[in-house]
Write an enzyme that holds these catalytic residues in place. Structure first.
Site: not given
Length: 353
Positions: A38-39, A41, A103, A124, A208, A244, A248, A270
């Site tokens: 329960y971390g 994902q 895992q 994964h 990935d 910048e 943006e 522009s």
């Protein structure tokens, strides 16, 4: 499956129109989905599954922040929240959503509870693809499938709550029961995918790892830092350099690119910006493509996976990680970013640990 044209190439994808949530419920009607971990994902997938009417239990270590988070999210100890091994025993579909390092550590326990006919689900392809390094080799009498949302668990949950979806890849690595494909598509829809595109475990992990180290995180941080430092060295203020370089892009341009594409962005800026972007993008392409080729080769040959496993298994890993993150956090670039974000008039985000 729907046949869609992507850049002139036909791909088959699964949409929620052709495979609605109601159909997913029918396919998964007799299943108990055990979300192990329960971390990152786990919360998004578990909550979306539960809200879509799927029977879900969570497996997580007690006396942890993640256990407490699961309780706060409405999972009840002894009813829908259990220690990892008890959840693995109870589940008919085991969603193995622990970190790659965890895992590897927990695999012997999970392997014991993979009785014939169960489904082993990943988000994964790491553990199975690099099994010569992880020792994760599923038994031949279980289904082995993958649904990989293309984003964080936080994004998966947020978009679900908003009535939207996060695109996901899916794969069937092993079909022991003859029903693996229907189950993985149902799971993909039920966790909140916008649409599903097919892959295999190897392609998923190769793309990935390349993406995380490349344009999604590694390369973009490198580009941000390089441009920011050049502007600062030329006498621009931190505020100007950050706006910048980052603000943006993230607040104005990328949302429009997400909606309409980069070609639309080029056509609707522009003429000065348009000319400069058209003149310079190929120079950046030529400079960075060799780096991406080197990166992919390192992923393909297993160097990246081995480095990750070796680093993450060291006793001082968390300490070293915090040092690296602290260096990033304390850089002038992201200190300027913190100040700029605080000045946004409609700030609604909150920090997460």
């Amino acid at each position: 499956m729907a046949l869609i044209q992507f850049a002139g190439v036909e791909e088959q994808v699964v949409t929620r129109e052709e495979f609605p949530v109601e159909k997913a419920r029918e396919v998964l009607n007799t299943e108990t989905v055990a979300v192990l971990g329960y971390g990152i994902q786990g919360p998004g997938q578990a909550l979306n599954l539960r809200d879509n009417g799927i029977r879900v239990i969570v497996g997580q270590r007690k006396n942890s922040k993640s256990w407490d988070r699961a309780v706060n999210d409405g999972f009840v100890p002894g009813e829908t929240l259990f220690e990892l091994e008890e959840a693995a025993e109870k589940g008919s579909i085991l969603c193995y959503l622990l970190s790659d390092a965890a895992q590897i550590e927990c695999w012997p326990m999970v392997r014991r509870h993979l009785t014939p006919g169960k489904v082993l689900y990943f988000s994964h392809g790491f553990g199975v693809t690099y099994n010569h390094q992880t020792q994760i080799v599923p038994p031949s009498d279980v289904d082995v499938v993958l649904v990989a949302p293309k984003g964080s668990g936080t994004s998966l949950r947020r978009l679900f709550v908003e009535g939207k979806g996060l695109n996901s890849s899916f794969a069937v690595h092993q079909d022991a029961t003859g029903t693996a494909r229907d189950k993985v598509v149902a799971l993909g829809i039920a966790v909140g995918s916008g649409y599903l595109f097919e892959t295999d475990f190897k392609k998923e992990v190769y793309s990935d790892l390349t993406g995380e180290r490349g344009t999604l995180m590694g390369a973009i941080q490198g580009l941000f830092a390089a441009q920011f430092e050049v502007l600062r060295a030329k006498g621009h203020s931190p505020s100007e350099a950050f706006n910048e370089t980052v603000e943006e892009l993230t607040q104005s341009l990328m949302p429009l690119v997400a909606e309409n594409g980069m070609d639309w962005m080029y056509a609707n800026c522009s003429t000065t910006a348009q000319r400069g972007a058209l003149d310079w993008w190929k120079k950046f392409y030529q400079a960075t493509k060799p780096v991406f080729e080197e990166l992919y080769e390192s992923v393909e040959q297993g160097h990246e996976s081995q480095h990750s496993i070796s680093s993450n298994s060291r006793e001082d890993y968390r300490e070293k990680l915090n040092e690296e993150l602290e260096e990033l956090r304390n850089s002038e670039l992201w200190q300027a970013g913190k100040a700029v974000r605080a000045l946004r008039p409609d700030r609604t985000y909150e920090y997460e640990n």
